[in-house]
Design a protein around this motif. Structure first.
Motif, mmCIF file in Angstrom:
data_model
loop_
_atom_site.group_PDB
_atom_site.id
_atom_site.type_symbol
_atom_site.label_atom_id
_atom_site.label_comp_id
_atom_site.label_asym_id
_atom_site.label_seq_id
_atom_site.Cartn_x
_atom_site.Cartn_y
_atom_site.Cartn_z
ATOM 1 N N TYR A 114 80.473 78.903 18.499
ATOM 2 C CA TYR A 114 81.651 79.243 19.301
ATOM 3 C C TYR A 114 82.276 77.913 19.702
ATOM 4 O O TYR A 114 81.785 77.213 20.578
ATOM 5 C CB TYR A 114 81.271 80.060 20.529
ATOM 6 N N PHE A 115 83.381 77.581 19.038
ATOM 7 C CA PHE A 115 83.998 76.269 19.203
ATOM 8 C C PHE A 115 85.339 76.438 19.894
ATOM 9 O O PHE A 115 86.166 77.255 19.487
ATOM 10 C CB PHE A 115 84.204 75.602 17.845
ATOM 11 N N ILE A 116 85.559 75.658 20.941
ATOM 12 C CA ILE A 116 86.804 75.755 21.705
ATOM 13 C C ILE A 116 87.613 74.471 21.557
ATOM 14 O O ILE A 116 87.068 73.363 21.620
ATOM 15 C CB ILE A 116 86.520 76.068 23.182
ATOM 16 N N ILE A 117 88.915 74.646 21.327
ATOM 17 C CA ILE A 117 89.863 73.537 21.324
ATOM 18 C C ILE A 117 90.595 73.588 22.664
ATOM 19 O O ILE A 117 91.329 74.533 22.946
ATOM 20 C CB ILE A 117 90.838 73.643 20.150
ATOM 21 N N LEU A 118 90.363 72.590 23.497
ATOM 22 C CA LEU A 118 90.838 72.576 24.878
ATOM 23 C C LEU A 118 91.882 71.484 25.059
ATOM 24 O O LEU A 118 91.721 70.366 24.555
ATOM 25 C CB LEU A 118 89.652 72.327 25.819
ATOM 26 N N GLY A 119 92.929 71.816 25.793
ATOM 27 C CA GLY A 119 93.926 70.795 26.084
ATOM 28 C C GLY A 119 95.099 71.384 26.829
ATOM 29 O O GLY A 119 95.251 72.601 26.918
ATOM 30 N N THR A 140 92.437 77.147 24.036
ATOM 31 C CA THR A 140 92.739 77.452 25.434
ATOM 32 C C THR A 140 93.075 76.184 26.209
ATOM 33 O O THR A 140 92.731 75.072 25.796
ATOM 34 C CB THR A 140 91.552 78.164 26.123
ATOM 35 N N HIS A 141 93.766 76.372 27.345
ATOM 36 C CA HIS A 141 93.958 75.275 28.303
ATOM 37 C C HIS A 141 93.085 75.505 29.535
ATOM 38 O O HIS A 141 93.104 74.710 30.462
ATOM 39 C CB HIS A 141 95.428 75.201 28.750
ATOM 40 N N ASN A 142 92.294 76.583 29.517
ATOM 41 C CA ASN A 142 91.535 76.999 30.691
ATOM 42 C C ASN A 142 90.122 76.405 30.657
ATOM 43 O O ASN A 142 89.318 76.729 29.768
ATOM 44 C CB ASN A 142 91.471 78.531 30.726
#
Length: 350
Positions: free
Chosen positions: A29-34, A189-191
């Motif tokens: 489960y990989f998240i791209i955050l920014g 997400t940005h969260n």
């Protein structure tokens, strides 16, 4: 399904995605955050195949899919606005992809019935999207993606349109789906809460570039620079000078306020302390924490169940986070003296 992004670049209107390299492991489960405008959605859409990069390539399970259309990549995609067909029922929306594949009716019925039950949507099968709640629309959009049995699921800001309570429920649902289906997930997400709760690993993006990759503990507690530190919640960032270092413990001067931290560094640097790593008390605590500072409350922000305290220690301003219950029990108010305590290991050196 493993995904590799190699030296990926794309110029888009007044924005550029620059030399992005990522490796997402099978079942991760990989998240791209920014922040907004970082390039997260563009990167996701490139992986999905909606755009062709100017340079670089995308590999899925070792196969170069850079020039393949979306339908040949074996992915499920859930856009930010769900894109449900308004004139179709929940059942018909979920069934749509199978109909496009000309699957026999009895087989479609079996698969759609199974996925509706799995997603807890059986009782909504005959409802139109306009009659659904935000969470129900989200689950329908995910079911429509999962019915095609993808090995890779792409989620673009999946919880951003939901209220706080529904977000919490959907985070739990996404966690369950990932654990039970063992599908590889890339979630934009940005969260920060989503990222911390859901991610096995995450990448932080800024201005079209990946600037840090790691597990949530690494990124949230050991950020590489001040931008990431601020973004993930380090509200206490100070220019500091190391005045003494001994046995791995350094003493810092923050401009008249001295603190200790675990480091072998020397000279000038920036130090960061998370507000939730600071303990607030009316009297000095008896503990092993190396840092105890006396200050005065200059202001506070009521955030519901939590209170953000602004405390002046001489000329240095700290932010500490406490529960509303603790705030009330201690009778805290503006102008009151308090003590701030935190461990040397809670001080991050940037």
């Amino acid at each position: 399904m493993e995904v590799k992004v190699e030296n990926l670049s794309k110029r888009w209107e007044n924005f550029s995605l620059c030399d992005v390299n990522l490796r997402i492991m099978d079942g991760e489960y990989f998240i791209i955050l920014g922040p907004t405008g970082a390039g997260k959605t563009l990167l996701l859409e490139l992986i999905a195949g909606f755009h062709k990069p100017d340079s670089g390539r995308i590999l899925i399970d070792g196969v170069d899919v850079t020039d393949l259309p979306p339908e040949r990549r074996g992915i499920g995609y859930v856009p930010q606005d769900y894109m449900l067909f308004p004139h179709m029922t929940v059942y018909e929306n979920v069934e749509f992809g199978l109909r496009m594949r000309a699957m026999p009716k009895n087989e479609r019925e079996r698969i759609v019935t199974e996925i509706l039950e799995f997603m807890g949507l059986t009782h909504l099968r005959d409802r139109l999207p306009m009659t659904l709640s935000g969470g129900e629309m989200q689950k329908t959009a995910i079911a429509r993606a999962l019915v095609l049995r993808p090995k890779l699921l792409l989620l673009d800001e999946p919880l951003s349109a939901l209220d706080a309570n529904t977000q919490r429920l959907m985070r739990d649902e996404l966690k369950r789906l990932h654990e039970e289906l063992k599908v590889t997930v890339i979630h934009v997400t940005h969260n920060q809460i989503e990222a911390y709760v859901l991610a096995d690993r995450l990448a932080v993006m800024r201005n079209g570039r990946i600037i840090q990759v790691g597990n949530p503990e690494e990124v949230f507690h050991r950020p590489k620079d001040t931008f990431i530190a601020r973004f993930v919640g380090f509200e206490n960032l100070f220019n500091a000078r190391i005045i003494e270092s001994r046995n791995g413990i350094a003493e810092f001067d923050l401009g008249g306020v001295r603190i200790e931290a675990v480091t072998d560094r020397t000279g000038e640097c920036i130090v960061g302390i998370r507000p939730d790593d600071i303990i607030v008390s009316r009297q000095p605590l008896r503990s092993s924490m190396r840092n105890t500072l006396k200050g005065r409350i200059s202001d506070f922000i009521d955030m519901g169940s939590l209170i953000s305290l602004i405390v002046n220690v001489k000329s240095v301003t700290f932010v500490a986070l406490i529960t509303k219950r603790s705030f009330l029990e201690m009778g805290l108010k503006r102008g009151l003296d308090v003590y701030l305590s935190f461990k040397a290991s809670a001080v991050h050196i940037i």
